[in-house]
Every structure is written in C-alpha cells, then in structure tokens.
Design an enzyme around this catalytic site. Structure first.
Site: not given
Ligand code: AMP
Ligand code: MG
Length: 421
Positions: A116, A141, A204, A206-207, A209, A304, A328, A331, A345, A357
């Site tokens: 990252d 980030e 970001d 690494i989106d 992680t 998430h 990430s 999608k 989402r 993000d």
């Molecule tokens: P995804 O891979 O689409 O689920 O989203 C990844 C991103 O979700 C990460 O880069 C974080 O910034 C973000 N994230 C972290 N914690 C949460 C949470 N509790 N709710 C929603 N998004 C989050």
């Molecule tokens: Mg992210």
C-alpha cells in the site's frame, strides 16, 4: 488550504531529492506507451510518448474536433497510466511472496501492507516526474504516521527498497535511490483535502487490501478531479483477467494470469488494455434492459456491504443470477466492459465513503455508458473533500436499468434497516 499542504509536501520533497525537482521536461529513454486515437474506432496509433513533451498537435486536434471537450487531459492520462502500471508491478511482486511482517494494522484496525505504502510512493513520484510543470495536489489513503514510529524502521527500509528496485527495474527514471526520509515525505504528499477548486489527484494505492492479502482481486485506483468533477480515471487490476468474469468463480479468477488496465477521460470513452501492454480496446457497459439477464456485483467482504439487502433488491428486480462477489474497484472495471450489469454497495449506517474508493471507478463506468448514484438516485459529489457525502449506499448500472433498480432499492430499504457501524 488543500493546495498549501501538498505544496509544502512537494517543496520538502524537492529539498530532499534534488533530482525530482529538475524543471526540465522529462524525456523517456524508451517509449512508455503508444497512444491511440480516442475518436477512432480502428484504434490507429497517433503518437508515442517520446513526443509527449513537445506540444502534441495530434492529440489537441483530436480533442478540438469534439466540441464537447473543453479541456484535454491527454498528458495527465498518460502519466496516470504509467504511475498505476508501475505501482501494479510493485504490488504483484509483493503479492507473490507476501511475508507476515509485510502486514500491519492501522489505528482503525484495517490492514495495511508494505505494498500500500510502496504503491502510494510510486504513483506520487511518477506523477510529479511526468508532469513537472503542473501544481501537484494528491488526496490519497495512506499517511506516514505509523511508519515514523521507532518499531517501523524495518518496514520503512523494506518499502524504500521495494520502491527503489521497482524504479531501477523500470529504467525510465535516472535518479539516485530515494532515502527513507524521501519515502516518508512522498507518502505525505497525499494529504491534500481535495475540494471544489483546482485539480487534485485522488489515489487508493491498493483498493481492496483484504483481497490483496487473500490473493484475490485488488486495484490501484487513480482519478483526477478538476473543479470538483472527476475528469480522468485509471484502474489497474492485476488479478482481473482480460476475459469476462460474468460467471467465473473465485478459483477460476485466481488462476487468471493477465491483469487489466482501465482508463477513461471525460468525453473520450473508456478503454481497457492488458497490464503487459496489449493495444487498448474501447469498452461499453451491458445494454440489457432485462433484469433477468443481468448479474450483479457486490463486495466479497460482507462487512463492507450488506449481502442480505442486495439479495432482496436483486429478487425484487427479478435478477436470476447469483451475486458475483469480488473485492475493490475491479467491480467498476468489470461492469464497464459488461461482465455484469449492476453493482450494489450498502455499507453499515454511519460509514463514510472516501473519494479514493470511487473516483476512478466512477468515471471508468460513466465513460463506458453507465451511471453511478447514491441510493436516492443523486449523482456522486466528489467536491466535498476527502469524503463523499451521500445517502445510504451506491448503486451502479446502465441508464436503461437505473429507474427499475432505483425503485427496487427504495422498496427494499423500506423493509430492511442497515445495521449501524
Ligand atoms: P470492497 O473491496 O469493494 O469491499 O471495498 C474495499 C474498500 O472498502 C476499502 O478500500 C475500504 O476503504 C472500504 N471499507 C473499509 N471498511 C469498510 C466498511 N466498514 N464499510 C464499507 N467499506 C469499507
Ligand atoms: Mg479502498
């Protein structure tokens, strides 16, 4: 105020690494990219990067030919693609041999890895190298706080080595190796607040992680805001195959070797190429208006985004296919080329979405003919600083499906309350 913090960071950077402050236009010793005419359906090459530093008459005339383009971001797009590709290379190398010691917890308990930080350094470094004449503001980030602690010495050394090795192996930049101090300073060049005025890069590094740690999907996501609007976006998705993942399961996805680079510029469409340099092809979202034919994306991590709410929305809409769950902004990339038609989402109540993000993914989908809104159907507003101020969730689809999707979302939200953080 936003600009002043980043300018301070850059001037400290310039002080520490005189090679970065060289005001002479950068000339690559080898061609970095071949650009393709964005207006041409035959993708004929129009210029190579070796001519980018002289004023590019071909690209500006292509831009002028389209009266809807008031401003060309060609140079920034080339720089963004170079930056994200180099960062992807570092991430791929780290993911291949990830060590326990490479992973750390941030104060909010979310994971952060040496990759990252390394990715953020490389993107900031490349953008400043490639665009030496432009004011630089970066909303990113990561910050250097944890790395400045005594116990992080070894981690900082490892990041510095990873970054220097990646720059040296690439060979585009003849600079002396960055010091650990340079690395900390460059990481903190990402502390801009963004906002409605001027240009701000949004990163970001690494989106996803968590996906990166599992060996699954992740993305290096880089966007550019101009006067509060996203005007350019690049998504490097090292584990996303070039072929459709519409019905792929995670095992099949993990076997994919390629890796995709999506890029979009306002009014110019969205293009996809492989991370190892295949010619870009124009992509378009699915044009289905029949929800029965539509599949939908959502987060792999249930924490998430509510899987039960998206299940209920999909059922109301008449979607037959099971959800495709990947991490990430990959999608957004997959949706931009029509692998699925919907992305849902719904984080827990109280979660504040960050602009990094979504900025790159937003324009990648919009330029491919899609649309992303909040759960009330309002456009996403990237001009408010580091956070998106939005109602409940984010929904993405094509323009034909959006009215029906919005109705299903609102009906489902009446029946199901999202848990609080
Ligand atoms: P995804 O891979 O689409 O689920 O989203 C990844 C991103 O979700 C990460 O880069 C974080 O910034 C973000 N994230 C972290 N914690 C949460 C949470 N509790 N709710 C929603 N998004 C989050
Ligand atoms: Mg992210």
């Amino acid at each position: 105020m936003a600009m002043s913090s980043s300018i301070t960071a850059v001037s400290r950077l310039v002080h520490l690494t005189p090679s970065i402050s060289n005001p002479k236009p950068f000339l690559s010793p080898k061609p970095l990219f071949t650009l393709f005419s964005l207006k041409s359906s035959s993708y004929s090459p129009i210029l190579s990067s070796s001519s980018l530093n002289s004023s590019s008459s071909s690209s500006s005339s292509a831009a002028a030919a389209n009266s809807s383009i008031t401003m060309s971001y060609d140079k920034q797009l080339v720089a963004a693609k170079k930056a994200a590709s180099l960062a992807a290379r570092l991430c791929q190398n780290v993911q291949k041999g990830l060590l326990q010691s490479d992973v750390h917890s941030k104060s909010d308990k979310s994971p952060v890895t040496v990759a990252d930080y390394g990715s953020q350094v490389l993107v900031s470094f490349v953008l400043q190298k490639e665009l030496p004449d432009q004011a630089f503001s970066l909303v990113a980030e990561e910050d250097s706080g944890d790395l400045r602690k005594e116990e992080s010495q070894e981690t900082l050394q490892r990041i510095t080595k990873l970054v220097n090795d990646t720059i040296a192996n690439d060979g585009s930049y003849k600079v002396s190796p960055l010091s650990e101090g340079d690395v900390l300073t460059i990481i903190d060049s990402g502390m801009s607040e963004g906002g409605p005025n001027g240009q701000h890069w949004v990163l970001d590094p690494i989106d996803g992680t968590k996906g990166f740690l599992r060996g699954d999907q992740y993305a290096i996501a880089l966007g550019l805001l101009d006067e509060g609007k996203v005007v350019l976006g690049v998504l490097a998705c090292p584990n996303l195959p070039l072929e459709s993942i519409a019905s792929a399961n995670q095992t099949a996805l993990n076997k994919a070797s390629a890796g995709c680079l999506f890029s979009a510029q306002l009014s110019c469409g969205t293009y996809m190429e492989s991370l190892d340099g295949s010619p870009p092809v124009k992509v378009h979202v699915s044009n289905t208006e029949n929800p029965e034919e539509a599949s939908f994306f959502e987060s792999y991590e249930a924490a998430h985004s509510s899987h039960s709410l998206s299940g209920s929305i999909a059922k109301k809409l008449g979607v037959k296919a099971p959800p495709v769950r990947i991490d990430s902004q990959a999608k957004y990339g997959a949706l931009s080329r029509g692998d699925g038609a919907i992305y849902l989402r719904f984080p827990n109540k109280g979660y504040r979405e960050k602009i990094w993000d979504h900025a790159a993914g937003y324009i990648v989908v919009a330029e491919a003919g899609g649309v992303a809104t909040d759960a009330a159907g309002e456009p996403l507003d990237f001009s408010k600083g580091r956070y998106l101020d939005l109602d409940t969730g984010i929904i993405v689809t094509n323009r034909k499906l959006m009215p029906a999707l919005l109705k299903a979302v609102q009906d489902s939200l009446k029946e199901e309350v999202l848990p609080s953080l």
